[in-house]
Scaffold this active site. Structure first.
Site, mmCIF file in Angstrom:
data_model
loop_
_atom_site.group_PDB
_atom_site.id
_atom_site.type_symbol
_atom_site.label_atom_id
_atom_site.label_comp_id
_atom_site.label_asym_id
_atom_site.label_seq_id
_atom_site.Cartn_x
_atom_site.Cartn_y
_atom_site.Cartn_z
ATOM 1 N N LYS A 1 0.870 -1.192 0.000
ATOM 2 C CA LYS A 1 0.000 0.000 0.000
ATOM 3 C C LYS A 1 0.898 1.231 0.000
ATOM 4 O O LYS A 1 1.795 1.358 0.840
ATOM 5 C CB LYS A 1 -0.915 -0.005 1.234
ATOM 6 C CG LYS A 1 -1.711 1.296 1.438
ATOM 7 C CD LYS A 1 -2.671 1.215 2.621
ATOM 8 C CE LYS A 1 -3.272 2.585 2.948
ATOM 9 N NZ LYS A 1 -4.191 2.549 4.117
ATOM 10 N N ASP B 1 -2.416 10.073 4.279
ATOM 11 C CA ASP B 1 -3.824 9.708 4.352
ATOM 12 C C ASP B 1 -4.548 10.691 5.264
ATOM 13 O O ASP B 1 -4.520 10.560 6.485
ATOM 14 C CB ASP B 1 -3.959 8.270 4.884
ATOM 15 C CG ASP B 1 -5.413 7.846 5.041
ATOM 16 O OD1 ASP B 1 -6.302 8.551 4.523
ATOM 17 O OD2 ASP B 1 -5.644 6.793 5.670
ATOM 18 N N LYS C 1 -9.710 12.668 8.883
ATOM 19 C CA LYS C 1 -9.246 12.128 10.159
ATOM 20 C C LYS C 1 -9.288 13.240 11.204
ATOM 21 O O LYS C 1 -8.573 14.228 11.098
ATOM 22 C CB LYS C 1 -7.817 11.585 10.020
ATOM 23 C CG LYS C 1 -7.754 10.318 9.193
ATOM 24 C CD LYS C 1 -6.428 9.610 9.343
ATOM 25 C CE LYS C 1 -6.394 8.335 8.519
ATOM 26 N NZ LYS C 1 -7.264 7.260 9.055
ATOM 27 N N ASP D 1 1.606 5.803 5.985
ATOM 28 C CA ASP D 1 0.614 4.991 5.284
ATOM 29 C C ASP D 1 1.147 4.418 3.959
ATOM 30 O O ASP D 1 0.418 3.746 3.235
ATOM 31 C CB ASP D 1 -0.660 5.818 5.053
ATOM 32 C CG ASP D 1 -1.920 4.983 5.122
ATOM 33 O OD1 ASP D 1 -1.851 3.864 5.663
ATOM 34 O OD2 ASP D 1 -2.966 5.453 4.622
ATOM 35 N N ASP E 1 -12.131 7.266 3.929
ATOM 36 C CA ASP E 1 -10.935 6.939 4.716
ATOM 37 C C ASP E 1 -10.546 5.469 4.571
ATOM 38 O O ASP E 1 -9.474 5.057 5.010
ATOM 39 C CB ASP E 1 -11.167 7.299 6.186
ATOM 40 C CG ASP E 1 -9.870 7.415 6.974
ATOM 41 O OD1 ASP E 1 -8.785 7.385 6.334
ATOM 42 O OD2 ASP E 1 -9.930 7.530 8.205
ATOM 43 N N GLU F 1 -9.380 4.053 2.035
ATOM 44 C CA GLU F 1 -8.833 4.278 0.696
ATOM 45 C C GLU F 1 -7.813 3.225 0.292
ATOM 46 O O GLU F 1 -7.643 2.926 -0.878
ATOM 47 C CB GLU F 1 -8.200 5.679 0.623
ATOM 48 C CG GLU F 1 -6.767 5.810 1.173
ATOM 49 C CD GLU F 1 -6.628 5.463 2.651
ATOM 50 O OE1 GLU F 1 -7.634 5.556 3.371
ATOM 51 O OE2 GLU F 1 -5.512 5.083 3.070
ATOM 52 N N ARG G 1 -7.687 -0.007 0.627
ATOM 53 C CA ARG G 1 -8.243 -1.195 -0.040
ATOM 54 C C ARG G 1 -8.661 -0.881 -1.468
ATOM 55 O O ARG G 1 -8.686 -1.761 -2.327
ATOM 56 C CB ARG G 1 -9.399 -1.748 0.799
ATOM 57 C CG ARG G 1 -10.534 -0.795 0.969
ATOM 58 C CD ARG G 1 -11.500 -1.218 2.078
ATOM 59 N NE ARG G 1 -10.969 -0.974 3.426
ATOM 60 C CZ ARG G 1 -11.633 -1.254 4.547
ATOM 61 N NH1 ARG G 1 -12.835 -1.810 4.485
ATOM 62 N NH2 ARG G 1 -11.096 -0.997 5.720
#
Ligand code: BES
Ligand code: MN
Ligand code: ZN
Length: 500
Positions: free
Chosen positions: A257, A262, A269, A281, A341, A343, A345
Site C-alpha cells: 500500500k 492519508d 481524520k 501509510d 478513509d 482508501e 483497499r
C-alpha cells in the site's frame, strides 16, 4: 558498520571494547571462559553491582590495565529460554550500549552453541546494525554519535565471512524502508517513490514499468484513481521486476500500500486519529521497495519477483471523491465508497487485479490497512490473512526466522454480509467490529481464487512510538525481513526439489 568474524578467543581479537552476554545460572563460569586471568577482577566488580544475569540486566564497566578498556555486560536469563529473538535483542542492546565510546572495534561474544551458524550470524549482524541505525537527514546540526568503527563477531567462523554481504543487503533493505516511511509527506510522494524505484532499477539492473494517470485509466483502474483524484501530485503505479540470472521457476508478487499521506479524504481524520502520523501509510510500499533493495542484490536463484505499488495520497479538494460515490475497479466490480478513509483497499483492489494478470505462483500484499488491526494485535504483531494454508505456513515460518511478529487471522466468509451495498456490488467499509477482517475480505474480491494470496496488515508494526531493543523509535522497516526470508525459502525449496 563493518563486521568481522573470528573464532579466536575474545582477548586475542585486539578490540578496545568487549560486549558479552551472561546467563543467570552460569555467569561466573562463562566469565572465566571469556576473560581468562581478568575474570576474577571483573567478577568482583559485577558482584559489587549486584549483577545476577537476569534478562534485560545491563552493566557497563571501564577496565584498567592492558587490553580492552571497556566491558559491556548483558544479562541473558536462563539458557532454556534463550532463543534467536533473545540473541538478536542481546546484540542490539549491547550495540546500543557501545554508542558514545568511540571504539575502534567492539568484540561481541554471545553464547551461540544453541544456534545454527547462519542463524546466529543473521541475529548478530541484523540485531546490532539495525539497533545503531540513525536517521539524521532532517537535522541541520549533527553531533557525532561515537559508534564503534567495527564489530567483531566472536565465535562465528571466518568461513561465514562470505555471508556478510547477504546480511548487509538485508540491513540495507530495512534501512531503506525506514527512511522511506520516516520521511515526511512533503518529501516522499508518488513522484519521489517513482524516483526511488528508478534508482533501484538502475543500480541493480531491474525492469521498471510506471503507469501514469492516463495509463491507469486505460486499464480501468477506477478504484485506485478515485483515491488519487483529490491529490495535486499525480499518481504513479509502480511495477518493478527482479529477474534471476538463470531460468525462472517461480513468479512471486509483492504488493505494498503506497499512500504517502492519508488525510481520510472527506471522511477527514479528526480527533485522536493521528492524522499527523499518516506519512507512514506508505509503509507497505516502503517494505516492498526495501525488500526489492535486498532481493535485487541477492537475485535468488529461479525467482522472478514483481514489486507493485499503486502510490498516491488521500486528500481533500474540489476534485476529491465524494463519500457515497460509486466507482468501478479494473475487474469490473462496482464499489460504493461509503467511507473515503477506507482508501487503501481501493488502491490495493486495482493492484491485486493487475498482479493476478501476471499469473504468478503467489501474491503477498502488505498494507497499513486498519486501525482495527492495531487494536487487535498492538504494535509488535502484524495480522495476516490467507485462504491458502501452505502460503500461510511459509509466511509464519519466514516471520519466525526474521524475528518479526506475525499472527494469522480468519477470513470469516460470513462477515462479507457487512460489505453488502444497496446499490452497487459492494461497499468499501463494513461495520466497526471485525474491521480488519472485512478489509481482508474486501481485498479477496479482487484476487483470482486459484492464485495463492496473503494479506498482511502492518498498521500497528510500521511505527514504534517508544522503540524496542532492536528498533529505534519511529519507522521500523517492518516486513522487509519476513519478505526476504520468504523469498529465499521459496528459492531454496525449488532448488531442493530439482536436486531430488
Ligand atoms: N491508514 C489507515 C489505517 C490506519 C489507522 C493505520 C491508524 C495506522 C493507524 C486506513 O486508511 C484507514 O483510515 N482505515 C480506517 C478504515 C475505516 C474507515 C473502515 C480505520 O482503520 O479507521
Ligand atoms: Mn484511511
Ligand atoms: Zn490509509
Amino acid at each position: 558498520m563493518n563486521f568481522r568474524c573470528s573464532s579466536a578467543p575474545l582477548a586475542d581479537l585486539g578490540c578496545d571494547g568487549l560486549a558479552i552476554g551472561l546467563f543467570s545460572s552460569t555467569w561466573e563460569q562463562q566469565l572465566a571462559g571469556l576473560l581468562g586471568p581478568r575474570a576474577s577482577e571483573v567478577q568482583a566488580l559485577l558482584e559489587q553491582r549486584q549483577f545476577k544475569g537476569k534478562p534485560r540486566e545491563q552493566v557497563t564497566l571501564t577496565l584498567p590495565g592492558e587490553g580492552a578498556k571497556l566491558l559491556l555486560v548483558a544479562g541473558l536469563g536462563e539458557p532454556e529460554h534463550f532463543d534467536t529473538q533473545g540473541l538478536r535483542q542481546a546484540a542490539a542492546r549491547l550495540a546500543q550500549a557501545s554508542r558514545g565510546w568511540y571504539l575502534n572495534s567492539l568484540g561481541l561474544a554471545l553464547p551461540l552453541e544453541a544456534f545454527a551458524p547462519d542463524q546466529a550470524l543473521g541475529a548478530l549482524v541484523q540485531g546490532s546494525q539495525l539497533a545503531l541505525f540513525q536517521d539524521l537527514r532532517f537535522r541541520s546540526e549533527v553531533e557525532p554519535s561515537g559508534d564503534p568503527k567495527e564489530i567483531c563477531l566472536q565465535g562465528i567462523a571466518e568461513s561465514l565471512q562470505e555471508q556478510l554481504p547477504q546480511q548487509q543487503a538485508i540491513c540495507a533493505g530495512v534501512e531503506l524502508a525506514r527512511e522511506l516511511v520516516a520521511a515526511p509527506p512533503n518529501v516522499v510522494n508518488s513522484l519521489s517513490l517513482e524516483a526511488t524505484a528508478r534508482s533501484l532499477a538502475d543500480e541493480f539492473g531491474c525492469e521498471l514499468t510506471v503507469l501514469d494517470e492516463a495509463a491507469c485509466r486505460e486499464r480501468n483502474m477506477g478504484a485506485y484513481l478515485a483515491v488519487a483524484q483529490g491529490a495535486s501530485i499525480p499518481p504513479r503505479f509502480l511495477h518493478l521486476v527482479i529477474r534471476p540470472n538463470g531460468v525462472v521457476r517461480r513468479r512471486l508478487v509483492l504488493i505494498g500500500k503506497g499512500l504517502t499521506f492519508d488525510s481520510g479524504g472527506y471522511n477527514l481524520k479528526v480527533g485522536s486519529s493521528q492524522i499527523e502520523l499518516m506519512k507512514f501509510d506508505m509503509g507497505g510500499c516502503g517494505a516492498v521497495l526495501g525488500a526489492a533493495r535486498t532481493l535485487a542484490q541477492l537475485k535468488p536463484e529461479g525467482l522472478e519477483i514483481h514489486i507493485i505499488s499503486a502510490t498516491t495520497e488521500n486528500m481533500i479538494s474540489g476534485e476529491a471523491i465524494h463519500p457515497g460515490a460509486i466507482v468501478t475497479a479494473s475487474n469490473g466490480k462496482t464499489i460504493e465508497i461509503n467511507n473515503t478513509d477506507a482508501e487503501g483497499r481501493l488502491t490495493l483492489a486495482d493492484a491485486l487485479v493487475y498482479a493476478c494478470g501476471l499469473e504468478p505462483d503467489a501474491i503477498v500484499d502488505l498494507a497499513t490497512l486498519t486501525g482495527a488491526c492495531v487494536v487487535a494485535l498492538g504494535s509488535e504483531i502484524a495480522g495476516y490473512w490467507s485462504p491458502d494454508d501452505t502460503l500461510a505456513a511459509q509466511l509464519n515460518a519466514a516471520a519466525q526466522r526474521a524475528g518479526e511478529g506475525l499472527w494469522r487471522m480468519p477470513l470469516q466468509a460470513s462477515y462479507k454480509e457487512g460489505l453488502k451495498s444497496g446499490i452497487a456490488d459492494m461497499k468499501n467499509t463494513g461495520p466497526r467490529p471485525g474491521g480488519s477482517i472485512t478489509a481482508a475480505l474486501f481485498l479477496q474480491e479482487f484476487v483470482n481464487a486459484e492464485i495463492p494470496w496473503a494479506h498482511m496488515d502492518i498498521a500497528g508494526t510500521v511505527w514504534s512510538e517508544k522503540g524496542r531493543a532492536q528498533d529505534p523509535a519511529g519507522a521500523t522497516g517492518y516486513g522487509v525481513r519476513t519478505l526476504v526470508e520468504w523469498c529465499l525459502a521459496i528459492a531454496a525449496e525449488q532448488k531442493e526439489g530439482l536436486s531430488q
